[in-house]
Scaffold this active site. Sequence first.
Site, PDB file in Angstrom:
ATOM      1  N   LYS A 170      19.375  31.431  59.273  1.00 54.80           N
ATOM      2  CA  LYS A 170      18.481  32.101  58.331  1.00 54.80           C
ATOM      3  C   LYS A 170      19.180  33.197  57.539  1.00 54.80           C
ATOM      4  O   LYS A 170      18.825  33.448  56.390  1.00 54.80           O
ATOM      5  CB  LYS A 170      17.269  32.680  59.065  1.00 54.80           C
ATOM      6  CG  LYS A 170      16.335  31.591  59.570  1.00 54.80           C
ATOM      7  CD  LYS A 170      14.951  32.118  59.850  1.00 54.80           C
ATOM      8  CE  LYS A 170      14.024  30.938  60.092  1.00 54.80           C
ATOM      9  NZ  LYS A 170      12.653  31.334  60.340  1.00 54.80           N
ATOM     10  N   LYS A 218      16.218  20.465  60.198  1.00 55.85           N
ATOM     11  CA  LYS A 218      14.865  20.341  60.713  1.00 55.85           C
ATOM     12  C   LYS A 218      13.836  20.613  59.621  1.00 55.85           C
ATOM     13  O   LYS A 218      14.093  21.356  58.676  1.00 55.85           O
ATOM     14  CB  LYS A 218      14.647  21.243  61.931  1.00 55.85           C
ATOM     15  CG  LYS A 218      14.160  22.628  61.638  1.00 55.85           C
ATOM     16  CD  LYS A 218      13.693  23.331  62.915  1.00 55.85           C
ATOM     17  CE  LYS A 218      13.106  24.681  62.579  1.00 55.85           C
ATOM     18  NZ  LYS A 218      11.794  24.629  61.920  1.00 55.85           N
ATOM     19  N   LYS A 226       8.875  25.390  57.477  1.00 60.46           N
ATOM     20  CA  LYS A 226       7.990  26.028  56.500  1.00 60.46           C
ATOM     21  C   LYS A 226       8.790  26.684  55.406  1.00 60.46           C
ATOM     22  O   LYS A 226       8.368  26.748  54.261  1.00 60.46           O
ATOM     23  CB  LYS A 226       7.179  27.139  57.182  1.00 60.46           C
ATOM     24  CG  LYS A 226       6.089  26.651  58.078  1.00 60.46           C
ATOM     25  CD  LYS A 226       5.220  27.844  58.481  1.00 60.46           C
ATOM     26  CE  LYS A 226       5.047  27.864  59.967  1.00 60.46           C
ATOM     27  NZ  LYS A 226       6.011  28.722  60.650  1.00 60.46           N
TER      28      LYS A 226
HETATM   29  P1  ATP Z   1      10.157  28.974  59.520  1.00 58.33           P
HETATM   30  O1  ATP Z   1      10.907  28.061  58.603  1.00 58.33           O
HETATM   31  O2  ATP Z   1       9.456  30.099  58.810  1.00 58.33           O
HETATM   32  O3  ATP Z   1      10.991  29.446  60.700  1.00 58.33           O
HETATM   33  P2  ATP Z   1       9.090  26.862  61.123  1.00 58.33           P
HETATM   34  O4  ATP Z   1       8.671  25.653  60.409  1.00 58.33           O
HETATM   35  O5  ATP Z   1      10.424  26.836  61.800  1.00 58.33           O
HETATM   36  O6  ATP Z   1       8.972  28.084  60.120  1.00 58.33           O
HETATM   37  P3  ATP Z   1       7.964  28.418  63.255  1.00 58.33           P
HETATM   38  O7  ATP Z   1       6.741  29.216  63.045  1.00 58.33           O
HETATM   39  O8  ATP Z   1       9.283  29.122  63.222  1.00 58.33           O
HETATM   40  O9  ATP Z   1       7.966  27.217  62.187  1.00 58.33           O
HETATM   41  O10 ATP Z   1       7.849  27.639  64.646  1.00 58.33           O
HETATM   42  C1  ATP Z   1       6.594  27.407  65.285  1.00 58.33           C
HETATM   43  C2  ATP Z   1       6.747  26.336  66.350  1.00 58.33           C
HETATM   44  O11 ATP Z   1       6.962  25.065  65.728  1.00 58.33           O
HETATM   45  C3  ATP Z   1       7.927  26.557  67.299  1.00 58.33           C
HETATM   46  O12 ATP Z   1       7.541  26.152  68.600  1.00 58.33           O
HETATM   47  C4  ATP Z   1       8.978  25.626  66.764  1.00 58.33           C
HETATM   48  O13 ATP Z   1       9.898  25.220  67.758  1.00 58.33           O
HETATM   49  C5  ATP Z   1       8.128  24.464  66.280  1.00 58.33           C
HETATM   50  N1  ATP Z   1       8.791  23.733  65.212  1.00 58.33           N
HETATM   51  C6  ATP Z   1       9.172  24.239  64.012  1.00 58.33           C
HETATM   52  N2  ATP Z   1       9.746  23.281  63.273  1.00 58.33           N
HETATM   53  C7  ATP Z   1       9.741  22.156  64.023  1.00 58.33           C
HETATM   54  C8  ATP Z   1      10.205  20.826  63.812  1.00 58.33           C
HETATM   55  N3  ATP Z   1      10.788  20.501  62.663  1.00 58.33           N
HETATM   56  N4  ATP Z   1      10.015  19.911  64.787  1.00 58.33           N
HETATM   57  C9  ATP Z   1       9.416  20.248  65.953  1.00 58.33           C
HETATM   58  N5  ATP Z   1       8.964  21.490  66.229  1.00 58.33           N
HETATM   59  C10 ATP Z   1       9.122  22.432  65.277  1.00 58.33           C
HETATM   60 MG    MG Z   2      11.208  28.588  62.646  1.00 59.13          MG
END
Ligand code: ATP
Ligand code: MG
Length: 333
Positions: A113, A196, A199
């Site tokens: 990040k 991955k 968001k």
């Molecule tokens: P950001 O990009 O802002 O970090 P994010 O999509 O990674 O957002 P988080 O809020 O950081 O989402 O993570 C929330 C939950 O979703 C965590 O348990 C994380 O491991 C899970 N998660 C996030 N992205 C994935 C993915 N691509 N596949 C499976 N689990 C995910």
């Molecule tokens: Mg995340």
Amino acid sequence: PPRVFSGIQPSGDLHLGNYLGALQRFVRMQDEAYEQTVFCMVDLHAITVWQDPKELAHSTRELAAGFIASGLSPEKSILINQSQVPEHAQLAWIFNCVARMGWMQRMTQFKDKAGKNAEKASLGLFAYPALMAADILIYHATHVPVGEDQKQHLELTRDIAAKFNHDYGVDFFPLTEPVIEGAATRVMSLRDGTKKMSKSDPSDASRINMTDDADAIAKKIRKAKTDPDALPSEAKGLEQRPEARNLVNIYAALSDQSVDQVLAEVGGQQFGAFKPMLADLAVAKLSPISTEMARLMAEPDEIDKILARGAAQAREITAPILQKTYDIIGMVR
Ligand code: ATP
Ligand code: MG
């Protein structure tokens, strides 16, 4: 007694990775025999990178709506917004003093990040895992369902608990178990099978949002990157094919089957045939949830009430644990 905690950041729109890797599994754990389940919108984590104030408030309520629409119940679980339970941040400070700089420097999420210009990253982004440890340990949570990307942070949570217990000669914080299971613990970007789904990915085409309508979902899946070969008939055939593997994993998780079961059904097919099946399945699963989210979002006051009630319930657990922590450290009350 076994307690579950997990959180999601209100840092953008919920996506299929969040649903399969986290939310869907939260709902299952809520209905299993845990003493308590606590699920959190982690707004303090979200601001480790810039968030527009109006959007943060909107995303927090929308995330609460997503939790409830997916099947989390304020009657069965404690649903909270992190900044409404101040003990999270208070314990995080203590953990900032327990964790070592070197531990944090090894965290791959920070490296990803912060990017090349780490000097410009916020101090909060660096300390993120200490706050996450506090989120979990302020409940003495024992089980934490997360996606694969959070494994390293959970190992650090155990290191922090162990060091605190050792330094103060107590057996106070539990060593938490990560719960990372199922076919979709790491859903990948639709545009790049090595990244991955997130968001915070600037490309909206990289993810399926829970609020996308049927047309948007079908279009994103149709345009998802793939290779030109047909699907293999067993999982081994997906090894060097990250994009193909990702779509099959998503199908397996959405239909509650193993990858081998899916391939027994669709092996030999071209993506031209498989993608519409996947799109139909995703729409069938997500559209009732997004309809319910929209209904809940029409009454934001109701959401705020649920979160206020959750915060009051949470503080009955967190306030005594923080008090005890201060006593152990020798802080005069
Ligand atoms: P950001 O990009 O802002 O970090 P994010 O999509 O990674 O957002 P988080 O809020 O950081 O989402 O993570 C929330 C939950 O979703 C965590 O348990 C994380 O491991 C899970 N998660 C996030 N992205 C994935 C993915 N691509 N596949 C499976 N689990 C995910
Ligand atoms: Mg995340």
